[in-house]
Design an enzyme around this catalytic site. Structure first.
Site, PDB file in Angstrom:
ATOM      1  N   LYS A  16      -7.899  -4.176  -6.086  1.00  0.00           N
ATOM      2  CA  LYS A  16      -9.188  -4.037  -5.456  1.00  0.00           C
ATOM      3  C   LYS A  16      -9.983  -2.786  -5.893  1.00  0.00           C
ATOM      4  O   LYS A  16      -9.130  -1.864  -5.468  1.00  0.00           O
ATOM      5  CB  LYS A  16      -9.291  -4.463  -4.124  1.00  0.00           C
ATOM      6  CG  LYS A  16      -8.702  -5.800  -3.820  1.00  0.00           C
ATOM      7  CD  LYS A  16      -8.615  -6.189  -2.228  1.00  0.00           C
ATOM      8  CE  LYS A  16      -8.075  -7.288  -1.790  1.00  0.00           C
ATOM      9  NZ  LYS A  16      -7.969  -7.722  -0.392  1.00  0.00           N
ATOM     10  N   ASP A 147      -2.854   4.598   5.746  1.00  0.00           N
ATOM     11  CA  ASP A 147      -2.862   3.397   6.757  1.00  0.00           C
ATOM     12  C   ASP A 147      -2.659   4.046   8.160  1.00  0.00           C
ATOM     13  O   ASP A 147      -3.032   3.729   9.189  1.00  0.00           O
ATOM     14  CB  ASP A 147      -2.225   2.181   6.530  1.00  0.00           C
ATOM     15  CG  ASP A 147      -3.210   1.144   6.046  1.00  0.00           C
ATOM     16  OD1 ASP A 147      -4.456   1.377   5.444  1.00  0.00           O
ATOM     17  OD2 ASP A 147      -2.896  -0.080   6.102  1.00  0.00           O
ATOM     18  N   HIS A 207      -7.658  -6.903  14.010  1.00  0.00           N
ATOM     19  CA  HIS A 207      -7.557  -6.975  12.603  1.00  0.00           C
ATOM     20  C   HIS A 207      -6.776  -8.256  12.089  1.00  0.00           C
ATOM     21  O   HIS A 207      -5.476  -7.973  11.990  1.00  0.00           O
ATOM     22  CB  HIS A 207      -7.165  -5.764  11.998  1.00  0.00           C
ATOM     23  CG  HIS A 207      -7.150  -5.667  10.564  1.00  0.00           C
ATOM     24  ND1 HIS A 207      -8.134  -4.688   9.644  1.00  0.00           N
ATOM     25  CD2 HIS A 207      -6.533  -6.216   9.538  1.00  0.00           C
ATOM     26  CE1 HIS A 207      -8.079  -5.223   8.202  1.00  0.00           C
ATOM     27  NE2 HIS A 207      -6.827  -5.962   8.334  1.00  0.00           N
ATOM     28  N   GLY A 209      -6.003 -10.414   9.245  1.00  0.00           N
ATOM     29  CA  GLY A 209      -6.262 -10.752   7.758  1.00  0.00           C
ATOM     30  C   GLY A 209      -5.286 -11.614   7.295  1.00  0.00           C
ATOM     31  O   GLY A 209      -4.218 -12.037   8.192  1.00  0.00           O
ATOM     32  N   ASP A 281      -3.995 -19.771   3.737  1.00  0.00           N
ATOM     33  CA  ASP A 281      -5.354 -20.100   3.853  1.00  0.00           C
ATOM     34  C   ASP A 281      -5.713 -20.830   5.486  1.00  0.00           C
ATOM     35  O   ASP A 281      -5.412 -22.042   5.286  1.00  0.00           O
ATOM     36  CB  ASP A 281      -5.811 -20.628   2.836  1.00  0.00           C
ATOM     37  CG  ASP A 281      -7.336 -20.769   2.574  1.00  0.00           C
ATOM     38  OD1 ASP A 281      -8.119 -20.703   3.772  1.00  0.00           O
ATOM     39  OD2 ASP A 281      -8.066 -20.680   1.839  1.00  0.00           O
ATOM     40  N   ARG A 283      -8.368 -21.995   6.226  1.00  0.00           N
ATOM     41  CA  ARG A 283      -9.328 -22.995   5.915  1.00  0.00           C
ATOM     42  C   ARG A 283      -8.459 -24.370   5.601  1.00  0.00           C
ATOM     43  O   ARG A 283      -8.852 -25.625   5.821  1.00  0.00           O
ATOM     44  CB  ARG A 283     -10.293 -22.584   4.772  1.00  0.00           C
ATOM     45  CG  ARG A 283     -11.176 -21.434   5.187  1.00  0.00           C
ATOM     46  CD  ARG A 283     -11.862 -21.146   3.807  1.00  0.00           C
ATOM     47  NE  ARG A 283     -11.090 -20.279   3.224  1.00  0.00           N
ATOM     48  CZ  ARG A 283     -11.553 -19.825   1.789  1.00  0.00           C
ATOM     49  NH1 ARG A 283     -12.769 -19.510   1.744  1.00  0.00           N
ATOM     50  NH2 ARG A 283     -10.681 -19.411   1.231  1.00  0.00           N
ATOM     51  N   GLY A 333     -10.648 -10.783   7.491  1.00  0.00           N
ATOM     52  CA  GLY A 333     -11.002 -12.257   6.949  1.00  0.00           C
ATOM     53  C   GLY A 333     -11.161 -13.260   7.868  1.00  0.00           C
ATOM     54  O   GLY A 333     -11.849 -14.034   8.093  1.00  0.00           O
ATOM     55  N   GLU A 387     -12.865  -0.690   4.923  1.00  0.00           N
ATOM     56  CA  GLU A 387     -11.879   0.246   4.808  1.00  0.00           C
ATOM     57  C   GLU A 387     -12.326   1.155   3.603  1.00  0.00           C
ATOM     58  O   GLU A 387     -12.272   2.557   3.658  1.00  0.00           O
ATOM     59  CB  GLU A 387     -10.602  -0.344   4.685  1.00  0.00           C
ATOM     60  CG  GLU A 387     -10.109  -1.024   5.877  1.00  0.00           C
ATOM     61  CD  GLU A 387      -8.952  -1.860   5.576  1.00  0.00           C
ATOM     62  OE1 GLU A 387      -7.876  -1.481   5.798  1.00  0.00           O
ATOM     63  OE2 GLU A 387      -9.004  -2.931   5.060  1.00  0.00           O
TER      64      GLU A 387
END
Length: 399
Positions: A16, A147, A207, A209, A281, A283, A333, A387
């Protein structure tokens, strides 16, 4: 010319990258290279109104960096002409000695390589990204942002494991904590959102994700966090187990004949929500709970129930540690986007002073917002993490 910083976040099979103006907080470009090393690699960059995509094989992280730079050029944002002053690198584990943002040199890269056993999924790709970026930008300062930094000064009782003390001291075994950049950023944003001093707040930050962690923060300083020596401890995660009885690992080694490497791989990559429900995921997980066949439905429901159960346990523990909680913050997320997780994590906590507003919780938004009821003594917020911006600002402080 406006100063910009390129921030790189190298994962095991992804890179990323984001170009930011640390002074204004503006993101000029945001991209990702995915499935590095696979035949189906893909890359994309969003720069203003323009989106550029590529779908060609990217064999390694050095090639991923070249792909990223090509995307910038194609989007008309050549990195040599945007006032680039530094390259920031997210590094998950700095061990006992590295916790402040640090200028990168050869010795630091060697040290980061030696710390790979503490973060086998994260540190090796970070080192690959650092090596490639230093080749591409040899004249720019490169800064490692860790981190673990935010949790370096945890109270001794929170940081210490109840194992042989001599072993702990010899091998630097302690609770290091992770996602620190995110926990610090959103806790500060919560104070700004509420327009109160950070020093006056008690907070629980969640947090959530693919990796997930919780922290208890009192007056702007963390007093506990769920991740430990490595990012495997704590909450149930996408592919990581979180808390597990150490006896299970000994049992698998002795009885199932699994090697240490096999156990580590299982805990890191085949556990958590994927290990129970076959999917990371949320979803898709919700869809399977609603309309999957019987086996899919049962597995998905179990994965979700275990995830929520563990999350509620940590919230309860941190309520006890803090005594009272002014703010609970959801971020990352799942935390930012999954209303069902937020609802189920806090359901039935009215007697503890936590009440959600159902309509606010269900309303999607990409900005910081309150989702608690007006009558709730504890304010519940959803705050998007950033971040990369925090890393960019740390870079300019160092250089």
């Amino acid at each position: 010319m406006t100063r910009t910083v390129l921030v790189l976040n190298s994962g095991s099979s992804s890179l990323k990258f984001q170009l930011l103006e640390p002074d204004s907080g503006a993101s000029l470009a945001d991209g990702i290279v995915e499935r590095i090393g696979e035949d189906s690699s893909s890359a994309s960059l969003v720069c203003g109104e323009r989106e550029v995509t590529h779908s060609e094989r990217v064999p390694d992280h050095e090639a991923a960096l070249r792909t990223a730079y090509g995307l910038f050029d194609e989007a008309g944002a050549e990195l040599g002409s945007v006032g680039l002053v530094a390259v920031g690198h997210r590094v998950v584990h700095g061990g006992p000695d590295l916790y402040q943002p640090t200028l990168i040199d050869d010795a630091l890269v060697d040290t980061l390589e030696s710390l790979a056993p503490l973060a086998p999924l994260h540190n090796p790709p970070a080192v690959l990204g650092i090596r490639g970026a230093r080749k591409a930008f040899p004249d720019l300062p490169h800064v490692a942002v860790f981190d673990t930094a935010y949790f370096h000064d945890l109270p001794v009782a929170a940081a210490t494991y109840a194992i042989d003390r001599d072993l702990s001291e010899q091998w630097h075994i302690r609770r290091y904590g992770f996602h620190g950049t995110s926990h610090q950023y959103v806790s500060e944003q919560a104070a700004l959102f509420l327009d109160v001093p950070l020093s006056s707040l008690s907070q629980i930050v969640l947090h959530l994700g693919n990796g997930a962690s919780a922290s208890a923060i009192l007056g702007g300083r963390p007093i506990d966090t769920s991740m430990g020596l490595t990012p495997m401890e704590g909450l149930v995660m996408g592919t990581r187990s979180g808390d597990v009885d150490p006896g299970v690992l000994v049992y698998l080694w002795r009885t199932a004949g699994m090697s240490v490497d096999e156990i580590e791989t299982m805990l890191n990559k085949r556990s958590g929500v994927r290990g129970l429900g076959g999917e990371i995921d949320f979803r898709v997980l919700h869809q399977r709970i609603e309309s999957g066949d019987e086996s899919d439905r049962e597995n998905a429901q179990l994965a979700y129930d275990v995830y929520i159960h563990r999350l509620r346990k940590y919230i309860g523990a941190y309520l006890a540690l803090l005594g009272s909680t002014d703010v609970i913050v959801f971020t990352a997320g799942v935390g930012e986007n999954d209303a069902a997780v937020r609802r189920d994590a806090l359901s039935g906590m009215g007697r503890l002073g936590i009440e959600l507003d159902e309509h606010l919780n269900e309303s999607p938004s990409h900005t910081a917002r309150r989702i608690s009821a007006e009558t709730s003594p504890t304010t519940v917020l959803v705050i998007p993490t950033n971040e990369e911006l925090a890393i960019a600002r740390a870079c300019v402080e160092v250089i």
